[in-house]
Design a protein around this motif. Structure first.
Motif, PDB file in Angstrom:
ATOM      1  N   ASN A 213      44.098  -0.920 -16.299  1.00 61.70           N
ATOM      2  CA  ASN A 213      43.449  -0.084 -16.664  1.00 61.70           C
ATOM      3  C   ASN A 213      44.693   0.841 -17.203  1.00 61.70           C
ATOM      4  N   ALA A 214      43.959   2.007 -17.652  1.00 62.68           N
ATOM      5  CA  ALA A 214      44.907   3.073 -18.753  1.00 62.68           C
ATOM      6  C   ALA A 214      45.912   3.338 -18.314  1.00 62.68           C
ATOM      7  N   ALA A 215      46.512   2.504 -16.883  1.00 59.01           N
ATOM      8  CA  ALA A 215      47.464   3.097 -16.200  1.00 59.01           C
ATOM      9  C   ALA A 215      48.408   2.059 -16.620  1.00 59.01           C
ATOM     10  N   GLY A 216      48.436   0.606 -16.494  1.00 56.25           N
ATOM     11  CA  GLY A 216      48.971  -0.075 -16.476  1.00 56.25           C
ATOM     12  C   GLY A 216      47.773  -1.549 -15.677  1.00 56.25           C
ATOM     13  N   ASN A 217      49.101  -2.691 -15.362  1.00 54.23           N
ATOM     14  CA  ASN A 217      48.625  -3.409 -15.376  1.00 54.23           C
ATOM     15  C   ASN A 217      49.405  -4.393 -13.903  1.00 54.23           C
ATOM     16  N   ALA A 218      48.484  -5.054 -12.922  1.00 53.10           N
ATOM     17  CA  ALA A 218      49.382  -6.124 -11.890  1.00 53.10           C
ATOM     18  C   ALA A 218      48.462  -7.136 -11.956  1.00 53.10           C
ATOM     19  N   SER A 219      49.299  -8.287 -10.866  1.00 51.36           N
ATOM     20  CA  SER A 219      48.747  -9.606 -10.804  1.00 51.36           C
ATOM     21  C   SER A 219      48.574  -9.849  -9.512  1.00 51.36           C
ATOM     22  N   ALA A 220      47.956 -10.871  -9.170  1.00 53.00           N
ATOM     23  CA  ALA A 220      48.190 -11.922  -7.715  1.00 53.00           C
ATOM     24  C   ALA A 220      47.206 -13.183  -7.576  1.00 53.00           C
ATOM     25  N   THR A 221      48.093 -13.601  -7.416  1.00 51.83           N
ATOM     26  CA  THR A 221      47.384 -15.081  -7.236  1.00 51.83           C
ATOM     27  C   THR A 221      47.310 -15.578  -6.351  1.00 51.83           C
ATOM     28  N   SER A 222      46.484 -16.698  -5.864  1.00 52.34           N
ATOM     29  CA  SER A 222      45.187 -16.969  -5.811  1.00 52.34           C
ATOM     30  C   SER A 222      45.897 -18.125  -4.525  1.00 52.34           C
TER      31      SER A 222
END
Length: 231
Positions: A213-222
């Motif tokens: 989003n406008a503030a940043g990002n994050a990731s997650a894995t299944s």
């Protein structure tokens, strides 16, 4: 010239909290939100020697006004029961409007009116109006946070489509996908679906979802699939 940063309101949320913000309850199927609109009282300070016989004014207190939204009226639903109970109780609660860019406005208020409409040939709706009390606080957008990990649907078999489910996230992000075999990114596999090929036989497949989003990002894995089998 720079491109516009304008956006539509789709993706906004309206939440309430009955414990001062410790937990939030989403009111479902809300549309056409009208946030609080402050107005400043005018104080007439005219006196006998006001210059040029002209009235003089000074600013007074700020009236926080009202906030409102329309919602699809579903009699007996959780949102219907919650709104009706708050109105009857006259309960003052915290309200939070979260905009599509994840900026949030938080204010306190109580329900001054709850007006369902039941037309003959259109959807049932309801208008909920809040009397705002105190000031509205704007909270900057926060980077997304994954609260329930992504998952993969389908059979891990050559020629069968696997579908990525992004999981649950805060911050109203958009998603991108990277499919992996034994933890190694599969070239070109960046859609929300993936069809295993012969070279994947015996490998465990995962998908990494990145929310932005406008503030940043994050990731997650299944979690991994079972080893891919031949067709």
């Amino acid at each position: 010239m720079a491109e516009t940063a304008a956006s539509i309101g789709y993706g906004s949320f309206f939440h309430i909290s009955e414990d001062n913000g410790a937990t939030w309850i989403e009111l479902a199927e809300v549309f056409d939100i009208t946030p609080p609109n402050d107005t400043v009282d005018e104080i007439d300070a005219t006196h006998m020697q006001s210059p040029n016989r002209t009235r003089e004014f000074i600013p007074g207190l700020i009236d926080p006004g009202e906030a409102s939204f329309e919602m699809n009226f579903v009699p007996g639903s959780a949102s219907d029961l919650k709104v009706a109970a708050l109105k009857v109780a006259g309960a003052r609660v915290k309200c939070r409007i979260t905009f599509p860019n994840s900026v949030a406005w938080v204010f306190s208020g109580w329900i001054s009116s709850y007006e369902p409409a039941v037309p003959t040939d259109d959807k049932m709706t309801a208008t909920v109006t809040w009397r705002v009390t105190g000031s509205t606080v704007s909270t900057p957008a926060a980077a997304p946070t994954n609260t329930a990990v992504p998952a993969i649907g389908g059979i891990a078999q050559v020629g069968q489509t696997l579908t990525a489910y992004p999981g649950e996230w805060t911050g109203s992000p958009t998603f991108t996908y990277v499919w992996k075999a034994e933890g190694v990114a599969i070239p070109g596999a960046t859609a929300s679906t993936y069809v295993p090929v012969i070279g994947d036989v015996g490998d465990n497949i995962t998908v990494t979802v990145t929310g932005t989003n406008a503030a940043g990002n994050a990731s997650a894995t299944s979690a991994e699939t079972l080893p891919v089998i031949a067709a």
